[in-house]
Design a protein around this motif. Structure first.
Motif, PDB file in Angstrom:
ATOM      1  N   LYS A   1      14.225   2.038   3.076  1.00  0.00           N
ATOM      2  CA  LYS A   1      14.399   2.671   1.769  1.00  0.00           C
ATOM      3  C   LYS A   1      13.075   3.227   1.259  1.00  0.00           C
ATOM      4  O   LYS A   1      13.028   4.332   0.700  1.00  0.00           O
ATOM      5  N   LEU A   2      12.000   2.476   1.459  1.00  0.00           N
ATOM      6  CA  LEU A   2      10.687   2.965   1.037  1.00  0.00           C
ATOM      7  C   LEU A   2      10.289   4.198   1.846  1.00  0.00           C
ATOM      8  O   LEU A   2       9.713   5.154   1.302  1.00  0.00           O
TER       9      LEU A   2
ATOM     10  N   ASN B   1       9.785  -3.941  -8.814  1.00  0.00           N
ATOM     11  CA  ASN B   1      11.117  -3.429  -8.481  1.00  0.00           C
ATOM     12  C   ASN B   1      11.155  -2.842  -7.073  1.00  0.00           C
ATOM     13  O   ASN B   1      12.133  -2.999  -6.336  1.00  0.00           O
ATOM     14  N   SER B   2      10.077  -2.172  -6.692  1.00  0.00           N
ATOM     15  CA  SER B   2      10.026  -1.554  -5.361  1.00  0.00           C
ATOM     16  C   SER B   2       9.941  -2.588  -4.255  1.00  0.00           C
ATOM     17  O   SER B   2      10.317  -2.297  -3.110  1.00  0.00           O
ATOM     18  N   PHE B   3       9.479  -3.790  -4.566  1.00  0.00           N
ATOM     19  CA  PHE B   3       9.358  -4.829  -3.547  1.00  0.00           C
ATOM     20  C   PHE B   3      10.712  -5.398  -3.135  1.00  0.00           C
ATOM     21  O   PHE B   3      10.795  -6.198  -2.213  1.00  0.00           O
ATOM     22  N   PHE B   4      11.766  -4.985  -3.820  1.00  0.00           N
ATOM     23  CA  PHE B   4      13.120  -5.357  -3.400  1.00  0.00           C
ATOM     24  C   PHE B   4      13.674  -4.367  -2.371  1.00  0.00           C
ATOM     25  O   PHE B   4      14.745  -4.597  -1.815  1.00  0.00           O
TER      26      PHE B   4
ATOM     27  N   LEU C   1       0.826  -1.202   0.000  1.00  0.00           N
ATOM     28  CA  LEU C   1       0.000   0.000   0.000  1.00  0.00           C
ATOM     29  C   LEU C   1       0.860   1.252   0.000  1.00  0.00           C
ATOM     30  O   LEU C   1       0.535   2.252  -0.661  1.00  0.00           O
ATOM     31  N   GLN C   2       1.981   1.193   0.711  1.00  0.00           N
ATOM     32  CA  GLN C   2       2.881   2.348   0.728  1.00  0.00           C
ATOM     33  C   GLN C   2       3.595   2.520  -0.612  1.00  0.00           C
ATOM     34  O   GLN C   2       3.850   3.644  -1.039  1.00  0.00           O
ATOM     35  N   VAL C   3       3.906   1.409  -1.284  1.00  0.00           N
ATOM     36  CA  VAL C   3       4.496   1.496  -2.617  1.00  0.00           C
ATOM     37  C   VAL C   3       3.515   2.152  -3.588  1.00  0.00           C
ATOM     38  O   VAL C   3       3.890   3.027  -4.382  1.00  0.00           O
TER      39      VAL C   3
END
Length: 429
Positions: free
Chosen positions: A102-103, A94-97, A64-66
């Protein structure tokens, strides 16, 4: 769902002892209704462990934050009968890495938000990505697990919206097709691990590192990182139990004083999911089978002295039955506090340990177990049976292979060198 930056997962403890992860807005203290409904109806009913429920809830929060970072208003998209575009799926995967940190940095640096309904191109996302340390990433296996949890939540969320629509609704067919495309797109982009590369796999300590570790926890050692006598005694016991018995940290922290019969040098490991006697919101728990283990006389005497002389002198320790307690409060020792034990040792001896943790000592135990079994000429089948009991694994599960890489590699190299010597001698004839 606005304000996803303020979300956090809190583990609630019910009167029965059950642990339940709630996704809460830290600004309001109110749980997110939809995520709570999902966990209650789709996960809790499957009798999954508390750790699995927590991991799933954290993955949903991360996803949800991504989406917030991407500027995607998912509910608005659903209301219009559409979901994500191909480029957005690439950005999502890609963001799930990324690590959570970092997020968090990406969200704080992302000042210009696109309109909620504007589809992002992959290139525009790449160009707007924050300059964050590339080391803040997770491995493919962890990213895949995180993504699987979020995929299931997204599918459930869309199904829930479809259930509220009539089959003749103008968005019904489009949303159904978008859901199928979404699941296929995520599955096609699912991160794949490196097939457990043996060179990168976790291993136990070397003999030299083991000697150094034991030296560092001696009560009178200059390398001992702790000042308090109680902490020195407690942490020395922790290291010796982990090293001598190969326990998981959840098993160690779940030991109760009543689980020990020190007159007979016996210690019992139990599985106690949702133990009502455990006040810790994140309950350390055994993943393996219950079993009875023996400790040598020296360790039994040290455990007895700790219980009768040191543990009972700590305020609050008598309010619960758990063996290892926090200094000062006497509360049951937490998983985070146990991790700090090994961080303290590494900080005291920088550059001495490449990797050091409670689980590394479990691998170390398995390395030494293999050496002893080889020394006594025990056959492979009997060795695996004995190892499985000591570790709490189901016999024949094959789990032993994960913990014997160093020993297998050592034996393979020994045989290889012997073969090379034979071929070399033949070449000289």
């Amino acid at each position: 769902m606005p304000g996803n930056q303020a979300l956090q997962v809190r583990n609630l403890v019910f009167v029965s002892g059950e642990r339940f992860p709630a996704l809460i807005n830290r600004d309001t203290g109110v749980p997110d209704f939809e995520v709570t409904l999902y966990v209650l109806t789709q996960l809790r009913t499957r009798n999954l462990s508390a750790s699995t429920l927590t991991a799933s809830t954290r993955s949903v929060m991360f996803g949800l934050q991504v989406l917030e970072y991407m500027g995607v208003d998912l509910q608005n998209r659903i209301n219009q009968g559409k979901l994500l575009e191909p480029g957005e799926f690439d950005c999502l995967i890609n963001s799930f890495f990324w690590t959570q940190e970092k997020l968090r940095q990406a969200l704080s640096q992302s000042t210009e938000k696109p309109a909620p309904n504007r589809v992002l191109s992959l290139e525009s996302v790449r160009q707007s990505a924050p300059a964050v340390d590339n080391s803040h990433t997770i491995n493919a296996d962890t990213a895949a697990t995180r993504l699987l949890y979020f995929r299931d939540f997204l599918k459930w969320k869309v199904d829930r919206s479809l259930f509220a629509l009539a089959a003749t609704h103008e968005n019904y067919q489009g949303l159904t097709s978008a859901k199928e495309f979404m699941v296929g797109a995520i599955n096609a982009r699912m991160p794949k691990g490196s097939a457990k590369n043996d060179l990168d796999a976790r291993q136990g300590l070397s003999s030299e590192e083991t000697v150094l570790l034991l030296e560092s926890v001696k009560l009178d050692s200059d390398q001992n990182p702790w000042k308090s006598e109680f902490i020195r005694i407690r942490n020395r016991l922790i290291v010796h139990l982990l090293l001598n018995l190969g326990l998981r940290k959840g098993e160690l922290l779940g030991i109760k004083v009543g689980n020990m019969n020190l007159e007979r040098n016996e210690l019992t490991v139990h599985r106690r999911a949702d133990d009502f006697e455990d006040p810790r919101s994140i309950q350390p728990n055994a993943k393996t089978n219950a079993r009875m283990l023996y400790v040598d006389q020296e360790l039994a005497s040290a455990l007895h002295a700790y219980v009768v002389k040191y543990r009972q002198a700590v305020s609050g320790a008598r309010r619960h039955p758990f063996l290892f307690v926090a200094n000062g409060s006497g509360a049951p020792m937490s998983i985070a506090a146990l991790d700090v034990v090994f961080s303290d040792i590494k900080d005291k001896l920088p550059s001495k340990f490449e990797r050091l943790s409670a689980h590394i000592l479990r691998h170390t135990w398995n390395d030494k177990f293999s050496e002893v079994m080889d020394k006594h000429g025990v056959g492979e089948a009997k060795e695996e049976e004995a190892r499985s009991y000591a570790m709490g694994w189901k016999s024949g599960s094959g789990t032993a292979k994960v913990y014997t890489r160093r020993h297998v590699r050592k034996k393979a190299n020994e045989v290889s060198l012997e073969l090379q010597a034979r071929f070399s001698s033949l070449d000289k004839q």
